[in-house]
Design an enzyme around this catalytic site. Structure first.
Site, short mmCIF file in Angstrom:
data_model
loop_
_atom_site.label_atom_id
_atom_site.label_comp_id
_atom_site.label_asym_id
_atom_site.label_seq_id
_atom_site.Cartn_x
_atom_site.Cartn_y
_atom_site.Cartn_z
N ASP A 74 23.03 24.36 9.40
CA ASP A 74 23.55 24.46 10.76
C ASP A 74 22.89 23.41 11.66
OD1 ASP A 74 25.34 25.81 12.43
OD2 ASP A 74 23.76 27.03 13.32
N HIS A 75 23.68 22.84 12.57
CA HIS A 75 23.17 21.93 13.61
C HIS A 75 22.31 20.77 13.11
CE1 HIS A 75 24.68 23.92 17.17
NE2 HIS A 75 24.36 25.08 16.64
N HIS A 172 24.31 30.19 22.93
CA HIS A 172 23.34 30.52 21.89
C HIS A 172 22.28 31.47 22.45
CE1 HIS A 172 24.49 26.50 20.05
NE2 HIS A 172 24.57 27.29 19.03
N GLY A 173 21.91 32.48 21.66
CA GLY A 173 20.75 33.29 22.01
C GLY A 173 20.98 34.40 23.02
N HIS A 200 29.91 29.59 17.98
CA HIS A 200 28.46 29.79 17.88
C HIS A 200 28.07 30.76 18.99
CE1 HIS A 200 27.19 26.16 15.29
NE2 HIS A 200 28.48 26.37 15.13
N ASN A 222 29.13 32.52 14.26
CA ASN A 222 27.71 32.46 13.91
C ASN A 222 26.91 33.52 14.68
OD1 ASN A 222 28.39 30.27 12.40
ND2 ASN A 222 27.05 28.81 13.44
N VAL A 223 26.01 34.17 13.94
CA VAL A 223 25.17 35.21 14.54
C VAL A 223 23.72 34.91 14.20
CG1 VAL A 223 24.65 37.68 14.56
CG2 VAL A 223 27.02 36.92 14.28
ZN LIG Z 1 24.99 26.89 17.04
#
Ligand SMILES: [Zn+2]
Length: 277
Positions: A74-75, A172-173, A200, A222-223
């Site tokens: 990822d990323h 994210h987050g 994401h 995405n988790v």
């Molecule tokens: Zn991401």
């Protein structure tokens, strides 16, 4: 895996698995729910575990699983890491050139696609920028960082990517607070492109918005945050004074199970449960 999801109307979960126990949480959940799954790791995680160690056990876990499991970087922000991961057996990579201007992002992404497709590895790339939650940061995502649908079409057509990560309001987050998705934008991107779309920041998406996003072409979510919380809560509980656990394996197994339960819940929410046929 993602095209099947798009045809059948569900999303595959991409789950952050930073260590052996979390890899097992995801694979156990996938087998228990009869669901496909994607194991996610990024540069930071690989720096912690060591790329070769990580790839060895995660690849083995994916191979031995009775359901389809993809090992995904990822990323990635440079071609060197992509190449190293492909050499170590990753079956899918994400290149994130979203910090660059469009033309540079296209150029770099094309290089990654060339390298990956040559050896049968699929590529996800990001256009627009999914921001990261921080202390006091607003949940609203600025228009400027969201994916432009016309640019998305050009990006997909000129790079040859297999999946597109879009910025349509997720962050994210996020945990407990929810992101608000721009469904009109998502619909336009889905209408103008023919690749599976990826969200994401999946922890912060309300349940009904997940289903609507899947209807509009989102095939992978995405988790990370939800797993991080579950695993740490499991550890804290097992290390508490009254838990009676003083064995390393007992403590880690508690955290592993807590994370597995969260993954199972997401698989049911994403409607990938029962789809591993
Ligand atoms: Zn991401």
């Amino acid at each position: 895996m993602l095209r099947k999801a798009r045809c059948e109307g569900y999303a595959v979960g991409g789950f952050y698995a930073w260590n052996l126990e979390l890899v097992q949480s995801v694979v156990n959940a996938a087998e228990g729910e009869c669901s496909p799954a994607v194991l996610l790791i990024n540069q930071t995680g690989l720096n912690y575990a060591g790329l070769e160690y990580y790839a060895a056990f995660a690849k083995k876990a994916a191979e031995k699983a009775t359901v389809p499991i993809v090992l995904h970087l990822d990323h990635a922000q440079n071609l060197e890491l992509v190449t190293q991961c492909i050499r170590c057996g990753f079956s899918s990579v994400m290149f994130d050139g979203s910090a660059f201007p469009l033309e540079t992002n296209i150029e770099l992404t094309r290089k990654v696609v060339e390298a990956a497709h040559g050896v049968g590895v699929s590529v996800e790339a990001e256009l627009g920028r999914v921001p990261r939650a921080g202390n006091g940061l607003p949940v609203e995502v600025s228009e400027a960082s969201m994916t432009d649908p016309d640019e998305a079409r050009r990006f997909v057509d000129t790079t040859g990517i297999d999946a597109l990560a879009v910025s349509v309001g997720t962050v994210h987050g996020l945990y407990k607070r929810y992101a608000r998705l721009d469904f009109n934008r998502l619909k336009r991107i889905g209408d103008l492109t023919d690749v599976p779309l990826v969200l994401h920041g999946g922890t912060g998406i309300p349940d009904d918005a997940v289903h609507k996003a899947v209807e509009l072409g989102v095939c992978k979510i995405n988790v990370g945050e939800a797993l991080r919380r579950a695993y740490l809560n499991g550890l804290k509980g097992a290390l508490g004074n009254n838990s009676g656990k003083n064995d390393v394996m007992d403590v880690l197994a508690s955290a592993r199970l807590e994370a597995e339960n969260v993954v199972r819940g997401k698989m049911r929410l994403f409607r990938s449960a029962g789809k591993a046929d």
